[in-house]
Design a protein around this motif. Sequence first.
Motif, PDB file in Angstrom:
ATOM      1  N   UNK A  78      58.081  77.653  35.811  1.00 46.34           N
ATOM      2  CA  UNK A  78      56.770  77.363  35.241  1.00 46.34           C
ATOM      3  C   UNK A  78      56.633  77.910  33.814  1.00 46.34           C
ATOM      4  N   UNK A  79      57.069  79.148  33.615  1.00 47.06           N
ATOM      5  CA  UNK A  79      56.921  79.750  32.284  1.00 47.06           C
ATOM      6  C   UNK A  79      57.750  79.014  31.237  1.00 47.06           C
ATOM      7  N   UNK A  80      58.879  78.428  31.633  1.00 49.70           N
ATOM      8  CA  UNK A  80      59.693  77.678  30.670  1.00 49.70           C
ATOM      9  C   UNK A  80      58.969  76.423  30.197  1.00 49.70           C
ATOM     10  N   UNK A  81      58.310  75.724  31.121  1.00 47.21           N
ATOM     11  CA  UNK A  81      57.601  74.509  30.714  1.00 47.21           C
ATOM     12  C   UNK A  81      56.399  74.851  29.838  1.00 47.21           C
ATOM     13  N   UNK A  82      55.706  75.943  30.136  1.00 49.87           N
ATOM     14  CA  UNK A  82      54.579  76.381  29.297  1.00 49.87           C
ATOM     15  C   UNK A  82      55.087  76.802  27.913  1.00 49.87           C
ATOM     16  N   UNK A  84      57.704  75.817  26.402  1.00 55.33           N
ATOM     17  CA  UNK A  84      58.151  74.622  25.695  1.00 55.33           C
ATOM     18  C   UNK A  84      56.963  73.954  24.989  1.00 55.33           C
ATOM     19  N   UNK A  85      55.826  73.880  25.661  1.00 55.38           N
ATOM     20  CA  UNK A  85      54.637  73.278  25.054  1.00 55.38           C
ATOM     21  C   UNK A  85      54.142  74.133  23.891  1.00 55.38           C
ATOM     22  N   UNK A  86      54.177  75.426  24.062  1.00 55.73           N
ATOM     23  CA  UNK A  86      53.743  76.324  22.993  1.00 55.73           C
ATOM     24  C   UNK A  86      54.630  76.159  21.760  1.00 55.73           C
ATOM     25  N   UNK A  88      56.723  73.559  20.974  1.00 56.84           N
ATOM     26  CA  UNK A  88      56.923  72.219  20.429  1.00 56.84           C
ATOM     27  C   UNK A  88      55.656  71.452  20.107  1.00 56.84           C
ATOM     28  N   UNK A  89      54.628  71.610  20.901  1.00 52.31           N
ATOM     29  CA  UNK A  89      53.489  70.701  20.792  1.00 52.31           C
ATOM     30  C   UNK A  89      52.186  71.338  20.338  1.00 52.31           C
ATOM     31  N   UNK A  90      52.072  72.637  20.377  1.00 48.79           N
ATOM     32  CA  UNK A  90      50.772  73.244  20.093  1.00 48.79           C
ATOM     33  C   UNK A  90      50.497  73.302  18.604  1.00 48.79           C
ATOM     34  N   UNK A  91      49.339  72.777  18.219  1.00 49.40           N
ATOM     35  CA  UNK A  91      48.954  72.758  16.815  1.00 49.40           C
ATOM     36  C   UNK A  91      47.614  73.437  16.579  1.00 49.40           C
ATOM     37  N   UNK A  92      46.914  73.801  17.635  1.00 44.32           N
ATOM     38  CA  UNK A  92      45.598  74.411  17.452  1.00 44.32           C
ATOM     39  C   UNK A  92      45.714  75.932  17.369  1.00 44.32           C
ATOM     40  N   UNK A  93      44.609  76.546  17.047  1.00 42.09           N
ATOM     41  CA  UNK A  93      44.584  78.000  16.892  1.00 42.09           C
ATOM     42  C   UNK A  93      44.780  78.729  18.222  1.00 42.09           C
ATOM     43  N   UNK A  94      44.294  78.124  19.301  1.00 35.61           N
ATOM     44  CA  UNK A  94      44.410  78.735  20.620  1.00 35.61           C
ATOM     45  C   UNK A  94      45.368  77.937  21.496  1.00 35.61           C
ATOM     46  N   UNK A  95      46.145  78.640  22.287  1.00 37.70           N
ATOM     47  CA  UNK A  95      47.015  77.987  23.268  1.00 37.70           C
ATOM     48  C   UNK A  95      46.376  78.203  24.625  1.00 37.70           C
TER      49      UNK A  95
END
Length: 134
Positions: A78-82, A84-86, A88-95
């Motif tokens: 689970x932590x690997x998929x989270x 990965x999103x952080x 590669x894909x996160x662009x906002x100030x908050x995750x």
Amino acid sequence: MNISSDGSGLVFNIVFTRNTFYYFRYLTRTFLQNSSVQVRIVLNGCSEPEQAEAINFVAEYEGRVFLAIASNDKILPHHDSINMMLAEDEKSEYFCFADSDIFARDSFMHFFSGIKGSPGMICSGDTIWTEDNV
């Protein structure tokens, strides 16, 4: 950035593992109905039929729900998929992320509104397990 009382501007990552999207998508609907947040559905080891269901779900909420695939083949931790999103894909100030089994029965973002600065982590709900209560 302040967190608004309806959650607008926030994207919550929700990870679904194999054989869970069909059932837990209804819970994600309650999350969307009771806030203005956006949702990134993260499929982790889901089958092609589940991916097709997720694509239909995204189309239903066009502009508010997005799809990411962490893994097609095997279920990643689970932590690997989270992470990965952080990365590669996160662009906002908050995750933000939420479990796929959350049932929102009413608006909830007002509990977090007005938070200023950079909180390390905001958690809600009852404690299930900690080092102190094992």
